[in-house]
Write an enzyme that holds these catalytic residues in place. Structure first.
Site, PDB file in Angstrom:
ATOM      1  N   LYS A  88       0.758  -1.139   0.004  1.00 34.89           N
ATOM      2  CA  LYS A  88      -0.040   0.117  -0.062  1.00 34.89           C
ATOM      3  C   LYS A  88       0.873   1.267   0.137  1.00 34.89           C
ATOM      4  O   LYS A  88       1.729   1.530   0.901  1.00 34.89           O
ATOM      5  CB  LYS A  88      -0.929  -0.179   1.070  1.00 34.89           C
ATOM      6  CG  LYS A  88      -1.989   1.231   1.080  1.00 34.89           C
ATOM      7  CD  LYS A  88      -2.886   1.087   2.302  1.00 34.89           C
ATOM      8  CE  LYS A  88      -3.989   2.136   1.868  1.00 34.89           C
ATOM      9  NZ  LYS A  88      -3.589   3.385   1.523  1.00 34.89           N
ATOM     10  N   PHE A 103      -1.859  -1.952 -10.345  1.00 38.11           N
ATOM     11  CA  PHE A 103      -2.191  -2.935  -9.554  1.00 38.11           C
ATOM     12  C   PHE A 103      -3.453  -3.801  -9.994  1.00 38.11           C
ATOM     13  O   PHE A 103      -3.932  -4.699  -9.289  1.00 38.11           O
ATOM     14  CB  PHE A 103      -2.572  -2.773  -7.730  1.00 38.11           C
ATOM     15  CG  PHE A 103      -3.240  -1.329  -7.670  1.00 38.11           C
ATOM     16  CD1 PHE A 103      -4.487  -1.529  -7.940  1.00 38.11           C
ATOM     17  CD2 PHE A 103      -2.277  -0.334  -7.106  1.00 38.11           C
ATOM     18  CE1 PHE A 103      -5.308  -0.426  -7.569  1.00 38.11           C
ATOM     19  CE2 PHE A 103      -3.280   0.864  -6.968  1.00 38.11           C
ATOM     20  CZ  PHE A 103      -4.616   0.762  -7.037  1.00 38.11           C
TER      21      PHE A 103
END
Length: 514
Positions: A221, A313
């Site tokens: 993240k 992603f």
């Protein structure tokens, strides 16, 4: 339709706590916006529906009009009676959006003043809030989308999916009111038109997100800027970049455009993040990335001196094939084949120990945490759910409440937003932020009674209080700030609990936050 009808609806929505009443108020105004008016052609009516839906959502159809707080500080004498129409406001704001070149600043100021002079006092305040993005009325997706469904008598699920793919509610409201279900069923992903990004829920730790059952993926993240990438080599602009709020920033990030241009695809829609990294590969503070992506000044030079790194992603479309409804594992496999060098760090495991080790590794590298993802989940654009769960280290501080702001909308009548202060080096309290997050109805009821008892004086909607109550807050980060005298501000602060066991003298100091 008079603007007065929209502003009145907006005020009534803001004032009520009843979700059903909010939906009913919005639905009636939306339905009436589709009634043809004298002199209308079909395009006029269609545009008015779209504009009213956006206005009720508190957004500008034009997205930006080049006017900020500085240009709205001194308002002209307001009109006595409401006469300004929605269509007139829309045309005026469109003209402002299109202004450019030499002398445009003076022209813009004159046009803003002319528009506001035709508005009543309440309409002026509403327009200021709309233009600055500070309109607080409670008409988010939770009430606006059901209102569109009710106004057009169509299934709410169909409205939600259409808005997910179209990005904004205005065009969906127009389609629903004009044609019912049929045009909504035809809304699909379009390369070049941003769709709403999928959002993540949250868990306090890795163990809560990875329980040792099914295999899950953990993505690094990043604390950067979310970017939705659209590649279409047949378009006039082959690569377009959009933020999480669907603002286009293509011209600000030439290095990202260059990276995407090199991918072996003709048409694609990708989801990712960009971030500024230090020379040693550690992430720069969020403010550095934020300033870099917000700047319109000499992007080529900034790309050389403060480059962003692109991470991808997810893949939502590839050469004619929509992937939003495919399992994540299918999307990831296609992404790895398309852009192997740009894919974010990812591990797949069912082992809580391995998941914890990956979390510890990325946090040690200076990153924000992980996003735990279900490999079987489709891309649920615009919604939070179990498909994505973010896990970040929880940082906490004990701070002193020095002021509280009255709430609005569902929080009308409660003291809501609290002002947070830390102890300075000289022992004086220094403000480091505000928050209204993490409060239950019971908390709001308690703190309203508590802080009214501590009240010293008021300034507008702010109740200043004796600095006696300590509150424990969680926050994501501490960033530099020119707004607060201590030079720092908490990012994403939220209330954990009130500390009656601590005195204000025991609150955390500014030095520890720094």
């Amino acid at each position: 339709m008079l603007l007065h009808r929209v502003t009145t609806t907006s005020e009534r929505v803001r004032a009520t706590r009843s979700r059903l009443e909010k939906v009913d108020l919005l639905a009636r105004t939306l339905r009436d916006s589709g009634t043809p008016e004298p002199g209308d052609d079909p395009a006029d009516t269609a545009r008015r529906i779209e504009v009213v839906a956006d206005y009720l959502a508190g957004t500008l159809p034009q997205r930006t009009v080049g006017v900020g707080w500085r240009g709205l500080r001194e308002l002209p004498e307001p009109a006595v009676e409401p006469a300004l129409t929605v269509s007139e406001v829309d045309r005026a704001l469109t003209a402002l959006h299109e202004l450019a070149g030499s002398g445009s600043a003076a022209t813009r100021a004159a046009q803003v003043r002319d528009l506001l002079a035709r508005a009543t006092a309440s309409e002026q305040q509403w327009l200021v809030g709309l233009v600055t993005g500070e309109l607080r009325q409670g008409a988010g997706d939770g009430v606006l989308l059901p209102a569109i469904a009710r106004a057009a008598d169509v299934p709410e699920a169909l409205v939600r999916r259409a808005v997910m793919l179209a990005g904004f509610p205005g065009p969906v409201a127009r389609a629903a009111l004009e044609g019912g279900e049929a045009p909504l069923q035809q809304v699909c992903l379009e390369v070049g038109r941003p769709l709403r990004p999928m959002l993540a829920g949250s868990e306090p730790d890795v163990a809560s997100a990875v329980d040792g059952g099914a295999e899950l993926a953990l993505d690094l993240k990043l604390d950067g800027i979310r970017v939705q990438v659209h590649l279409d080599r047949d378009a006039e602009v082959p690569v377009r970049l959009f933020t999480r709020s669907l603002e286009e920033i293509t011209d600000r990030l030439p290095e990202v455009v260059e990276a995407v241009t090199g991918l072996p695809a003709r048409r694609a829609v990708l989801d990712g993040e960009v971030i500024v990294l230090d020379p040693d590969g550690r992430p720069a503070p969020f403010q550095v990335t934020g300033a870099r992506t917000a700047s319109r000044t000499d992007p080529a030079e900034l790309a050389r001196t403060t480059p962003v790194t692109t991470y991808l992603f997810d893949l939502l479309h590839l050469d004619g094939r929509d992937l939003v409804d495919e399992p994540a594992s299918v999307r990831w496999e296609a992404l790895a084949g398309l852009a192997p060098d740009l894919v974010v760090d990812r591990v797949q495991t069912a082992d809580p120990a391995r998941a914890q080790a990956f979390f510890d590794e990325v946090v040690a590298r200076g990153h924000e945490g992980v996003v735990v993802k279900d490999p079987q989940a489709p891309y649920a654009a615009g919604r939070r759910g179990a498909g994505w769960v973010k896990v970040k280290p929880r940082r906490t501080a004990d701070l002193v409440v020095t002021g509280v702001e009255w709430g609005s909308g569902r929080r009308q009548g409660w003291l809501s937003t609290i002002h947070l202060a830390a102890r300075g080096e000289d022992g004086e309290l220094v403000m480091v932020g505000k928050t209204f997050k993490g409060m239950t109805d019971a908390t709001l009821t308690w703190q309203t009674e508590r802080f009214l008892a501590l009240e010293t004086h008021r300034e507008g909607h702010v109740v200043h209080v004796r600095p006696e109550q300590v509150v424990e807050v969680a926050y994501d980060a501490v960033q530099t700030s020119r707004r607060y005298p201590g030079g720092v501000a908490l990012r994403f602060a939220r209330v954990l609990r009130y500390r009656d066991d601590k005195s204000a003298e025991e609150a955390d100091g500014l030095g520890s936050l720094r």
